[in-house]
Design a protein around this motif. Structure first.
Motif, PDB file in Angstrom:
ATOM      1  N   SER A   1       0.832  -1.205   0.000  1.00  0.00           N
ATOM      2  CA  SER A   1       0.000   0.000   0.000  1.00  0.00           C
ATOM      3  C   SER A   1       0.871   1.261   0.000  1.00  0.00           C
ATOM      4  N   ASP A   2       1.877   1.293   0.874  1.00  0.00           N
ATOM      5  CA  ASP A   2       2.800   2.435   0.897  1.00  0.00           C
ATOM      6  C   ASP A   2       3.504   2.600  -0.447  1.00  0.00           C
ATOM      7  N   ALA A   3       3.952   1.483  -0.998  1.00  0.00           N
ATOM      8  CA  ALA A   3       4.716   1.528  -2.242  1.00  0.00           C
ATOM      9  C   ALA A   3       3.898   2.163  -3.367  1.00  0.00           C
ATOM     10  N   LYS A   4       2.633   1.801  -3.460  1.00  0.00           N
ATOM     11  CA  LYS A   4       1.783   2.364  -4.514  1.00  0.00           C
ATOM     12  C   LYS A   4       1.572   3.870  -4.313  1.00  0.00           C
ATOM     13  N   VAL A   5       1.463   4.282  -3.063  1.00  0.00           N
ATOM     14  CA  VAL A   5       1.311   5.709  -2.781  1.00  0.00           C
ATOM     15  C   VAL A   5       2.575   6.468  -3.175  1.00  0.00           C
ATOM     16  N   LEU A   6       3.731   5.935  -2.826  1.00  0.00           N
ATOM     17  CA  LEU A   6       4.984   6.627  -3.098  1.00  0.00           C
ATOM     18  C   LEU A   6       5.204   6.847  -4.596  1.00  0.00           C
ATOM     19  N   PHE A   7       4.752   5.900  -5.402  1.00  0.00           N
ATOM     20  CA  PHE A   7       4.982   6.001  -6.841  1.00  0.00           C
ATOM     21  C   PHE A   7       3.783   6.576  -7.597  1.00  0.00           C
ATOM     22  N   ASN A   8       2.844   7.150  -6.851  1.00  0.00           N
ATOM     23  CA  ASN A   8       1.728   7.851  -7.474  1.00  0.00           C
ATOM     24  C   ASN A   8       2.176   9.268  -7.836  1.00  0.00           C
ATOM     25  N   ASN A   9       2.071   9.639  -9.100  1.00  0.00           N
ATOM     26  CA  ASN A   9       2.594  10.935  -9.548  1.00  0.00           C
ATOM     27  C   ASN A   9       1.907  12.103  -8.859  1.00  0.00           C
ATOM     28  N   ASP A  10       0.606  11.993  -8.663  1.00  0.00           N
ATOM     29  CA  ASP A  10      -0.120  13.077  -7.993  1.00  0.00           C
ATOM     30  C   ASP A  10       0.340  13.229  -6.546  1.00  0.00           C
ATOM     31  N   VAL A  11       0.573  12.097  -5.871  1.00  0.00           N
ATOM     32  CA  VAL A  11       1.058  12.156  -4.489  1.00  0.00           C
ATOM     33  C   VAL A  11       2.448  12.780  -4.449  1.00  0.00           C
ATOM     34  N   GLN A  12       3.316  12.433  -5.386  1.00  0.00           N
ATOM     35  CA  GLN A  12       4.654  13.012  -5.420  1.00  0.00           C
ATOM     36  C   GLN A  12       4.591  14.528  -5.634  1.00  0.00           C
ATOM     37  N   THR A  13       3.691  14.964  -6.491  1.00  0.00           N
ATOM     38  CA  THR A  13       3.540  16.410  -6.730  1.00  0.00           C
ATOM     39  C   THR A  13       3.085  17.130  -5.464  1.00  0.00           C
ATOM     40  N   LYS A  14       2.098  16.554  -4.781  1.00  0.00           N
ATOM     41  CA  LYS A  14       1.624  17.160  -3.533  1.00  0.00           C
ATOM     42  C   LYS A  14       2.709  17.127  -2.471  1.00  0.00           C
ATOM     43  N   PHE A  15       3.461  16.028  -2.437  1.00  0.00           N
ATOM     44  CA  PHE A  15       4.580  15.920  -1.500  1.00  0.00           C
ATOM     45  C   PHE A  15       5.584  17.048  -1.723  1.00  0.00           C
ATOM     46  N   ALA A  16       5.913  17.330  -2.976  1.00  0.00           N
ATOM     47  CA  ALA A  16       6.862  18.407  -3.287  1.00  0.00           C
ATOM     48  C   ALA A  16       6.311  19.757  -2.850  1.00  0.00           C
ATOM     49  N   GLN A  17       5.043  19.966  -3.075  1.00  0.00           N
ATOM     50  CA  GLN A  17       4.433  21.253  -2.709  1.00  0.00           C
ATOM     51  C   GLN A  17       4.402  21.441  -1.191  1.00  0.00           C
ATOM     52  N   GLU A  18       3.985  20.402  -0.466  1.00  0.00           N
ATOM     53  CA  GLU A  18       3.880  20.520   0.984  1.00  0.00           C
ATOM     54  C   GLU A  18       5.247  20.597   1.653  1.00  0.00           C
ATOM     55  N   LEU A  19       6.219  19.807   1.150  1.00  0.00           N
ATOM     56  CA  LEU A  19       7.558  19.882   1.725  1.00  0.00           C
ATOM     57  C   LEU A  19       8.152  21.268   1.509  1.00  0.00           C
ATOM     58  N   THR A  20       7.903  21.858   0.370  1.00  0.00           N
ATOM     59  CA  THR A  20       8.378  23.221   0.105  1.00  0.00           C
ATOM     60  C   THR A  20       7.771  24.207   1.103  1.00  0.00           C
ATOM     61  N   LYS A  21       6.489  24.027   1.401  1.00  0.00           N
ATOM     62  CA  LYS A  21       5.854  24.899   2.413  1.00  0.00           C
ATOM     63  C   LYS A  21       6.550  24.752   3.763  1.00  0.00           C
ATOM     64  N   GLY A  22       6.877  23.514   4.132  1.00  0.00           N
ATOM     65  CA  GLY A  22       7.547  23.287   5.406  1.00  0.00           C
ATOM     66  C   GLY A  22       8.936  23.908   5.443  1.00  0.00           C
ATOM     67  N   ILE A  23       9.674  23.810   4.343  1.00  0.00           N
ATOM     68  CA  ILE A  23      11.018  24.404   4.286  1.00  0.00           C
ATOM     69  C   ILE A  23      10.927  25.927   4.396  1.00  0.00           C
ATOM     70  N   LYS A  24       9.980  26.502   3.688  1.00  0.00           N
ATOM     71  CA  LYS A  24       9.833  27.966   3.746  1.00  0.00           C
ATOM     72  C   LYS A  24       9.387  28.421   5.141  1.00  0.00           C
ATOM     73  N   LYS A  25       8.578  27.614   5.788  1.00  0.00           N
ATOM     74  CA  LYS A  25       8.177  27.980   7.150  1.00  0.00           C
ATOM     75  C   LYS A  25       9.393  27.935   8.081  1.00  0.00           C
ATOM     76  N   TYR A  26      10.235  26.899   7.923  1.00  0.00           N
ATOM     77  CA  TYR A  26      11.426  26.785   8.765  1.00  0.00           C
ATOM     78  C   TYR A  26      12.364  27.986   8.525  1.00  0.00           C
ATOM     79  N   LEU A  27      12.482  28.404   7.263  1.00  0.00           N
ATOM     80  CA  LEU A  27      13.368  29.543   6.913  1.00  0.00           C
ATOM     81  C   LEU A  27      12.692  30.886   7.144  1.00  0.00           C
ATOM     82  N   GLU A  28      11.447  30.834   7.580  1.00  0.00           N
ATOM     83  CA  GLU A  28      10.662  32.048   7.863  1.00  0.00           C
ATOM     84  C   GLU A  28      10.568  32.913   6.616  1.00  0.00           C
ATOM     85  N   LEU A  29      10.302  32.273   5.482  1.00  0.00           N
ATOM     86  CA  LEU A  29      10.151  32.994   4.224  1.00  0.00           C
ATOM     87  C   LEU A  29       8.706  33.342   3.950  1.00  0.00           C
ATOM     88  N   GLU A  30       7.788  32.796   4.722  1.00  0.00           N
ATOM     89  CA  GLU A  30       6.388  33.128   4.562  1.00  0.00           C
ATOM     90  C   GLU A  30       5.742  33.354   5.919  1.00  0.00           C
TER      91      GLU A  30
END
Length: 497
Positions: free
Chosen positions: A468-497
Motif C-alpha cells: 500500500s505504501d509503495a503504490k502511494v509513493l509512486f503515485n505521480n499526484d502524491v509526489q507532486t503534492k509531496f513536493a508542494q507541501e515539503l516546500t511549504k515546510g522548508i519555507k516555514k522553517y526559513l521564515e520565508l512566509e
C-alpha cells in the motif's frame, strides 16, 4: 524380479496350503526340511521325484495370513500379497509370477492334500537359498540376507529465515531475519591476485525466504558497489542445503574495519562503528528525544546566507536522492519498484517547487541515475561546488523497508540537536501530503546527517516493503503534492512566509 524376503516368504508359505488328491511316484528317500537351521515338521515330508526335490508349501505359509484363492474348475491356486501374484495349476509345468510365465522343473502335485512344489521354484521365485546335503538327505532353506537399509538422511534444520540483505544509508550491511539465529561464524580471507579481502559470514540452520531465494542468479545474489570507502560489494547465497547454511560474503577494501552486531531480527555488519536503530514494529510515534551530548541548540539558518541585490538572503539547500546506479536501495520485487527511482523523482519535483522562490538556491547531490559514496554526499554539502561554502540545509530522501510487510508509514530522522527543529517542522507537512501512517520524528546515526554540520534530516517517506505504501509513493499526484507541501515546510522553517 524384485526379491523381498517378507513378500517371497509369504508366497512360499501359501503354496503349501492348497492340495488335491493325486498319485505320485516318489523316491523312497525322505529328505528333511530345515528353514534357517530349524527343522520344519509337517504331516507330509519333502519328496524326491525324478531327481527333483518337492516341498510342501503349506508348512512354510502356516499362520502368516496370506490370501490364497483356489479355482476348483481350473484346478489352479493363486497366492496373493502386496507385491506378488503367483498362479500355479496342478499338473502344469508353467506357472505365472506377476503375469510372467515361469517353467517349473516338475509340475505341482498333490500328496495327502498338500501342494508340492519344486524346491528350485522356492529358491528362485521366493529368494531363498537352497542347499542339499546328500549324506543326511537334508534340504536347508536359508532366508536371504537382508541388506541394511540406508540410514535416512535427516531433514535439514531451519531455525532462521533471511528476508532481506541490503546496504543501509548508514553504510552498514543489514541482514533482516525471522526465527532464532545462532551466533554467526566468520572467516576473513586475505586478498589474492584475483580477489580482494573477503569477510565470510555463515549463518547456521538458516535459509532464505522463497522470494529472496527465487531471485538468485546462478545460485546467488551479487551487488557491486562503487565509491564506498570500506567495501566494493557483497553477495549472498544458500551455501549448504544440509546442514542449512546461509552465507554472506563482503568484499572489503584495504584497511577496512568491521564489527558484527547481532540483535533480535537483524544482524548488522558495521563499518563505521555507529549502528542505526531498526524501526520497531509499532505504529506509536516515539517520544521526542532529549538533546544529544555535545550538541548546542541553534536557530536556523546555521550559516550566514548570501545576499541578493535588495539585501534579501539566499538560502542554499542540498537535496540528496539516496542510492542510485548499481545501488537500488529498497526493492519491492512484486511491484517492480526501486527506492532509488522514487528518491530521484521526488527530489526533482521538490527542486522545481523550491526554485519558484527567489531566495532559495537548490543543489542536488545527483540529478540522474548515478551513485555517490556517503562521504561524497557529506563533502558536497559541506563545500558546495562553485560556491565554496557549506549549505544552509541538507535533506536526504528515502523509502524504507522492513523484514515484514505489515510495517508502514512515514518517519523523519535527525542526529544532531541543531537538526531537531527542522525535523519537527517538516514532518507534519510530509504526513499531510502522502497521508501515510505517522511513525514519528526519530533519531538515528545515519552518516549523511551525522557528519554534516548544517541542519540535516533524512526522510523515510514510506515503506516499499508494504504494498500500500509503495503504490502511494509512486503515485505521480502524491509526489507532486509531496513536493508542494515539503516546500511549504522548508519555507516555514526559513521564515520565508
Amino acid at each position: 524380479m524384485k526379491k523381498i524376503f517378507s513378500s517371497l516368504f509369504i508366497v512360499a508359505v501359501l503354496f503349501v496350503m492348497v492340495g488335491f488328491a493325486s498319485n505320485v511316484n516318489a523316491s523312497t528317500t525322505t529328505p528333511k526340511l530345515f528353514m534357517d537351521g530349524k527343522q520344519i515338521v509337517s504331516d507330509v515330508d519333502p519328496i524326491i521325484k525324478q531327481g527333483t526335490t518337492l516341498v510342501p508349501l503349506a508348512v512354510l505359509s502356516s499362520g502368516l495370513g496370506y490370501e490364497v484363492k483356489w479355482d476348483n474348475k481350473a484346478k489352479q491356486v493363486t497366492v496373493l500379497d502386496q507385491e506378488l501374484t503367483i498362479k500355479l495349476a496342478i499338473g502344469e509345468k508353467v506357472g505365472y509370477v506377476n503375469d510372467d510365465s515361469y517353467e517349473l522343473s516338475q509340475p505341482p502335485s498333490l500328496v495327502k492334500n498338500r501342494t508340492m512344489v519344486p524346491i528350485r521354484f522356492v529358491s528362485e521365485v521366493l529368494g531363498l537359498k537352497v542347499e542339499w546335503k546328500q549324506q543326511t538327505s537334508e534340504v536347508l532353506l536359508t532366508s536371504p540376507v537382508k541388506e541394511p537399509e540406508p540410514s535416512p538422511t535427516p531433514s535439514p534444520v531451519q531455525d532462521a529465515t533471511v528476508s532481506q540483505v541490503h546496504l543501509g544509508e548508514d553504510g552498514n550491511l543489514h541482514i533482516a531475519y525471522t526465527g532464532v539465529l545462532t551466533e554467526p561464524k566468520t572467516m576473513l580471507l586475505p586478498a589474492s591476485d584475483t580477489a580482494p579481502t573477503r569477510l565470510v559470514v555463515d549463518l547456521n540452520n538458516t535459509g532464505y525466504t522463497y522470494e529472496l531465494a527465487n531471485s538468485f542468479i546462478k545460485g546467488q545474489t551479487e551487488v557491486t558497489l562503487n565509491g564506498y570507502k570500506d567495501l566494493s560489494g557483497y553477495r549472498f547465497s544458500q551455501f549448504s542445503s544440509n546442514p542449512l547454511t546461509a552465507r554472506v560474503v563482503v568484499l572489503l577494501n584495504e584497511q577496512a574495519n568491521y564489527a558484527l552486531v547481532h540483535s533480535e531480527g537483524e544482524l548488522i555488519i558495521s563499518f563505521n562503528g555507529m549502528i542505526t536503530e531498526t524501526p520497531e514494529p509499532s505504529d506509536t510515534p516515539p517520544a521526542t528525544e532529549e538533546p544529544l551530548p555535545g550538541d548546542n541548540p541553534s536557530t536556523p539558518p546555521s550559516t550566514t546566507p548570501d545576499q541578493t541585490e535588495d539585501t534579501k538572503p539566499i538560502y542554499h539547500i542540498v537535496l540528496d536522492a539516496g542510492h542510485g546506479d548499481s545501488d537500488p536501495g529498497a526493492v519491492n520485487k512484486t511491484l517492480g519498484l526501486r527506492e532509488k527511482d522514487f528518491n530521484l523523482s521526488a527530489v526533482l519535483k521538490v527542486k522545481a517547487e523550491l526554485e519558484k522562490h527567489p531566495q532559495i538556491a537548490v543543489h542536488l547531490t545527483r540529478s540522474d541515475d548515478t551513485f555517490l559514496e556517503l562521504s561524497e554526499r557529506v563533502a558536497f554539502a559541506e563545500k558546495l561546488p562553485g560556491i565554496g561554502k557549506k549549505a544552509d540545509l541538507f535533506i536526504s530522501f528515502h523509502a524504507n523497508s522492513y523484514k515484514t510487510s505489515n510495517i508502514n508509514g512515514t518517519e523523519t530522522y535527525y542526529t544532531r540537536e541543531n537538526s531537531k527543529k527542522l525535523a519537527n517542522t517538516l514532518h507534519p507537512y510530509i504526513l499531510g501530503a502522502v497521508g501515510l501512517n505517522d511513525r514519528g520524528v526519530r533519531t538515528a546515526s545515519f552518516k549523511v546527517i551525522r557528519e554534516t554540520t548544517m541542519p540535516a534530516v533524512l526522510l523515510e517517506v514510506g515503506y516499499l516493503s508494504n504494498a500500500s505504501d509503495a503504490k502511494v509513493l509512486f503515485n505521480n499526484d502524491v509526489q507532486t503534492k509531496f513536493a508542494q507541501e515539503l516546500t511549504k515546510g522548508i519555507k516555514k522553517y526559513l521564515e520565508l512566509e
